[in-house]
Design a protein around this motif. Structure first.
Motif, PDB file in Angstrom:
ATOM      1  N   ASN A 183       0.799  -1.221   0.000  1.00 50.23           N
ATOM      2  CA  ASN A 183       0.000   0.000   0.000  1.00 50.23           C
ATOM      3  C   ASN A 183       0.836   1.278   0.000  1.00 50.23           C
ATOM      4  OD1 ASN A 183      -2.367  -1.512   0.036  1.00 50.23           O
ATOM      5  ND2 ASN A 183      -2.367  -1.631   2.270  1.00 50.23           N
ATOM      6  N   LEU A 184       2.119   1.173  -0.137  1.00 48.29           N
ATOM      7  CA  LEU A 184       2.976   2.345  -0.076  1.00 48.29           C
ATOM      8  C   LEU A 184       3.223   2.921  -1.467  1.00 48.29           C
ATOM      9  CD1 LEU A 184       5.644   1.052   2.467  1.00 48.29           C
ATOM     10  CD2 LEU A 184       3.638   2.447   2.937  1.00 48.29           C
ATOM     11  N   THR A 185       3.453   4.232  -1.526  1.00 53.81           N
ATOM     12  CA  THR A 185       3.794   4.847  -2.811  1.00 53.81           C
ATOM     13  C   THR A 185       5.202   4.402  -3.203  1.00 53.81           C
ATOM     14  OG1 THR A 185       4.812   6.800  -1.846  1.00 53.81           O
ATOM     15  CG2 THR A 185       2.416   6.891  -2.227  1.00 53.81           C
ATOM     16  N   THR A 186       5.529   4.599  -4.446  1.00 57.41           N
ATOM     17  CA  THR A 186       6.839   4.197  -4.942  1.00 57.41           C
ATOM     18  C   THR A 186       7.957   4.976  -4.241  1.00 57.41           C
ATOM     19  OG1 THR A 186       5.776   3.755  -7.070  1.00 57.41           O
ATOM     20  CG2 THR A 186       8.164   3.815  -7.060  1.00 57.41           C
ATOM     21  N   ASN A 187       7.733   6.267  -3.993  1.00 58.06           N
ATOM     22  CA  ASN A 187       8.745   7.062  -3.269  1.00 58.06           C
ATOM     23  C   ASN A 187       8.991   6.494  -1.880  1.00 58.06           C
ATOM     24  OD1 ASN A 187       9.046   8.808  -5.377  1.00 58.06           O
ATOM     25  ND2 ASN A 187       8.192  10.586  -4.353  1.00 58.06           N
ATOM     26  N   ILE A 188       7.917   6.167  -1.173  1.00 59.33           N
ATOM     27  CA  ILE A 188       8.046   5.619   0.182  1.00 59.33           C
ATOM     28  C   ILE A 188       8.758   4.275   0.128  1.00 59.33           C
ATOM     29  CG2 ILE A 188       6.794   4.834   2.235  1.00 59.33           C
ATOM     30  CD1 ILE A 188       6.708   7.864   1.852  1.00 59.33           C
ATOM     31  N   LYS A 189       8.412   3.452  -0.850  1.00 54.38           N
ATOM     32  CA  LYS A 189       9.096   2.151  -0.994  1.00 54.38           C
ATOM     33  C   LYS A 189      10.593   2.364  -1.231  1.00 54.38           C
ATOM     34  CE  LYS A 189       5.129  -0.349  -2.891  1.00 54.38           C
ATOM     35  NZ  LYS A 189       4.579  -1.018  -4.084  1.00 54.38           N
ATOM     36  N   ALA A 190      10.929   3.368  -2.019  1.00 53.95           N
ATOM     37  CA  ALA A 190      12.345   3.660  -2.276  1.00 53.95           C
ATOM     38  C   ALA A 190      13.045   4.039  -0.971  1.00 53.95           C
ATOM     39  CB  ALA A 190      12.467   4.792  -3.299  1.00 53.95           C
ATOM     40  N   ILE A 191      12.414   4.899  -0.180  1.00 52.88           N
ATOM     41  CA  ILE A 191      13.006   5.349   1.083  1.00 52.88           C
ATOM     42  C   ILE A 191      13.154   4.186   2.057  1.00 52.88           C
ATOM     43  CG2 ILE A 191      12.617   6.792   3.126  1.00 52.88           C
ATOM     44  CD1 ILE A 191      11.152   8.777   1.236  1.00 52.88           C
ATOM     45  N   ASN A 225      13.247   0.912   1.548  1.00 48.69           N
ATOM     46  CA  ASN A 225      14.258  -0.070   1.138  1.00 48.69           C
ATOM     47  C   ASN A 225      15.667   0.495   1.281  1.00 48.69           C
ATOM     48  OD1 ASN A 225      13.084  -2.735   0.076  1.00 48.69           O
ATOM     49  ND2 ASN A 225      11.701  -1.185  -0.745  1.00 48.69           N
ATOM     50  N   HIS A 226      15.843   1.759   0.940  1.00 45.43           N
ATOM     51  CA  HIS A 226      17.160   2.374   1.128  1.00 45.43           C
ATOM     52  C   HIS A 226      17.549   2.353   2.603  1.00 45.43           C
ATOM     53  CE1 HIS A 226      20.573   5.074   0.931  1.00 45.43           C
ATOM     54  NE2 HIS A 226      20.025   5.712   1.947  1.00 45.43           N
ATOM     55  N   ASN A 227      16.607   2.743   3.468  1.00 47.77           N
ATOM     56  CA  ASN A 227      16.908   2.799   4.901  1.00 47.77           C
ATOM     57  C   ASN A 227      17.238   1.422   5.472  1.00 47.77           C
ATOM     58  OD1 ASN A 227      16.593   5.553   4.959  1.00 47.77           O
ATOM     59  ND2 ASN A 227      14.505   5.498   5.749  1.00 47.77           N
ATOM     60  N   ILE A 228      16.518   0.398   5.040  1.00 49.58           N
ATOM     61  CA  ILE A 228      16.825  -0.971   5.491  1.00 49.58           C
ATOM     62  C   ILE A 228      18.217  -1.357   4.998  1.00 49.58           C
ATOM     63  CG2 ILE A 228      16.189  -3.410   5.296  1.00 49.58           C
ATOM     64  CD1 ILE A 228      13.234  -2.456   5.123  1.00 49.58           C
ATOM     65  N   GLY A 229      18.508  -1.006   3.744  1.00 50.83           N
ATOM     66  CA  GLY A 229      19.849  -1.287   3.208  1.00 50.83           C
ATOM     67  C   GLY A 229      20.929  -0.562   3.997  1.00 50.83           C
ATOM     68  N   GLY A 255      15.781  -0.265  -3.377  1.00 47.93           N
ATOM     69  CA  GLY A 255      15.627   1.183  -3.234  1.00 47.93           C
ATOM     70  C   GLY A 255      15.967   1.905  -4.522  1.00 47.93           C
ATOM     71  N   LEU A 256      17.047   1.459  -5.169  1.00 48.20           N
ATOM     72  CA  LEU A 256      17.443   2.039  -6.468  1.00 48.20           C
ATOM     73  C   LEU A 256      16.349   1.838  -7.511  1.00 48.20           C
ATOM     74  CD1 LEU A 256      21.212   1.159  -6.997  1.00 48.20           C
ATOM     75  CD2 LEU A 256      20.140   3.367  -7.372  1.00 48.20           C
ATOM     76  N   ALA A 257      15.814   0.621  -7.575  1.00 52.01           N
ATOM     77  CA  ALA A 257      14.774   0.323  -8.577  1.00 52.01           C
ATOM     78  C   ALA A 257      13.545   1.210  -8.362  1.00 52.01           C
ATOM     79  CB  ALA A 257      14.389  -1.152  -8.506  1.00 52.01           C
ATOM     80  N   TYR A 258      13.099   1.308  -7.100  1.00 48.47           N
ATOM     81  CA  TYR A 258      11.941   2.167  -6.820  1.00 48.47           C
ATOM     82  C   TYR A 258      12.286   3.640  -7.057  1.00 48.47           C
ATOM     83  CZ  TYR A 258       9.338  -1.736  -4.769  1.00 48.47           C
ATOM     84  OH  TYR A 258       8.653  -2.911  -4.574  1.00 48.47           O
ATOM     85  N   GLY A 259      13.506   4.014  -6.737  1.00 50.46           N
ATOM     86  CA  GLY A 259      13.941   5.390  -6.977  1.00 50.46           C
ATOM     87  C   GLY A 259      13.925   5.728  -8.455  1.00 50.46           C
ATOM     88  N   LYS A 260      14.416   4.804  -9.267  1.00 49.81           N
ATOM     89  CA  LYS A 260      14.413   5.033 -10.719  1.00 49.81           C
ATOM     90  C   LYS A 260      12.992   5.052 -11.274  1.00 49.81           C
ATOM     91  CE  LYS A 260      19.059   3.257 -11.523  1.00 49.81           C
ATOM     92  NZ  LYS A 260      19.895   2.167 -12.054  1.00 49.81           N
ATOM     93  N   GLU A 261      12.157   4.184 -10.740  1.00 48.35           N
ATOM     94  CA  GLU A 261      10.760   4.118 -11.198  1.00 48.35           C
ATOM     95  C   GLU A 261      10.028   5.436 -10.936  1.00 48.35           C
ATOM     96  OE1 GLU A 261       6.703   1.677  -9.996  1.00 48.35           O
ATOM     97  OE2 GLU A 261       8.637   0.661  -9.742  1.00 48.35           O
ATOM     98  N   SER A 262      10.335   6.050  -9.799  1.00 47.40           N
ATOM     99  CA  SER A 262       9.641   7.290  -9.439  1.00 47.40           C
ATOM    100  C   SER A 262      10.482   8.542  -9.702  1.00 47.40           C
ATOM    101  CB  SER A 262       9.245   7.250  -7.960  1.00 47.40           C
ATOM    102  OG  SER A 262      10.400   7.159  -7.149  1.00 47.40           O
ATOM    103  N   ASN A 263      11.654   8.340 -10.305  1.00 46.07           N
ATOM    104  CA  ASN A 263      12.578   9.447 -10.589  1.00 46.07           C
ATOM    105  C   ASN A 263      12.930  10.221  -9.311  1.00 46.07           C
ATOM    106  OD1 ASN A 263      14.258  10.855 -12.316  1.00 46.07           O
ATOM    107  ND2 ASN A 263      12.729  12.426 -12.747  1.00 46.07           N
ATOM    108  N   TYR A 264      13.141   9.491  -8.245  1.00 48.68           N
ATOM    109  CA  TYR A 264      13.500  10.051  -6.940  1.00 48.68           C
ATOM    110  C   TYR A 264      15.027  10.117  -6.884  1.00 48.68           C
ATOM    111  CZ  TYR A 264      12.830  10.775  -1.875  1.00 48.68           C
ATOM    112  OH  TYR A 264      12.802  11.282  -0.600  1.00 48.68           O
ATOM    113  N   TRP A 265      15.569  11.197  -7.439  1.00 45.22           N
ATOM    114  CA  TRP A 265      17.007  11.271  -7.674  1.00 45.22           C
ATOM    115  C   TRP A 265      17.837  11.236  -6.399  1.00 45.22           C
ATOM    116  CZ3 TRP A 265      19.807  15.507  -5.976  1.00 45.22           C
ATOM    117  CH2 TRP A 265      19.074  16.658  -5.650  1.00 45.22           C
ATOM    118  N   GLN A 266      17.308  11.750  -5.288  1.00 44.83           N
ATOM    119  CA  GLN A 266      18.080  11.727  -4.044  1.00 44.83           C
ATOM    120  C   GLN A 266      18.323  10.290  -3.575  1.00 44.83           C
ATOM    121  OE1 GLN A 266      15.329  13.641  -4.570  1.00 44.83           O
ATOM    122  NE2 GLN A 266      15.629  15.692  -3.740  1.00 44.83           N
TER     123      GLN A 266
END
Length: 185
Positions: A3-11, A13-17, A36-47
């Motif tokens: 149920n999480l947005t792609t940005n939240i999933k990116a964050i 997963n990154h934090n767990i990593g 985290g990278l995959a979700y970041g790329k999917e949502s263009n979350y460059w940070q």
């Protein structure tokens, strides 16, 4: 995390990593950083792309996968430069210097280390200049506040003095009237 947005999933997963990175569980860290990278790329979350890619590269360097680390660092460096994010380039240049040192390419390593140091020093100088301006502003504000309080105090003293003068003038006027009245009688 359905149920999480792609940005939240990116964050997340990154934090767990990142947690696993600091626990030195690099296999688990890589797994989550890749997500985290995959979700970041999917949502263009460059940070997140930069943060996860940089941390992934650090792990690859620890595992002596130097060429893969350099490729990953080049990708995140391009994003950081495109976004004009000098703060993000600092650890990237440092890791590139480390990578080229591992490859015994000391001139490239030195070049990246100089870039790392130059940007870090430049940002530190800007930060110091901003802090100095803030201190100067606070000092000037304190001086103005102090001056304002002094003026208010002096105005209050003058008001009190004028009231006393007015009272004395009224007393003198009253006494003059009393003297004049006593002369007429």
């Amino acid at each position: 995390f359905p149920n999480l947005t792609t940005n939240i999933k990116a964050i997340v997963n990154h934090n767990i990593g990142e947690v696993n990175f600091f626990k030195k569980d690099y296999a688990t860290a890589l797994k989550y950083l890749e997500k985290g990278l995959a979700y970041g790329k999917e949502s263009n979350y460059w940070q997140i792309i930069i943060a996860s890619g940089t941390m992934k590269s650090s792990i690859l360097l620890k595992q002596n996968q130097t060429d893969e680390a350099i490729q990953s660092l080049d990708e995140v460096l391009a994003i950081a430069q495109k976004r004009n994010s000098k703060e993000d380039t600092i650890p990237i240049y440092e890791l590139l210097a480390e990578a080229f040192q591992q490859k015994n390419e000391y001139e490239k390593a030195y070049s990246f280390l100089r870039k790392h140091n130059d940007i870090k020093e430049n940002l530190l100088q800007k930060n110091n200049a901003q802090q100095l301006k803030k201190i100067e502003f606070e000092f000037q504000l304190k001086a103005l506040t102090s001056e304002t309080e002094e003026i208010k105090r002096k105005n209050s003293q003058l008001t009190d003095a004028f009231k006393k003068i007015e009272l004395q003038r009224n007393e003198i006027t009253y006494k003059n009237i009393a003297i004049t009245d006593s002369i007429h009688y």
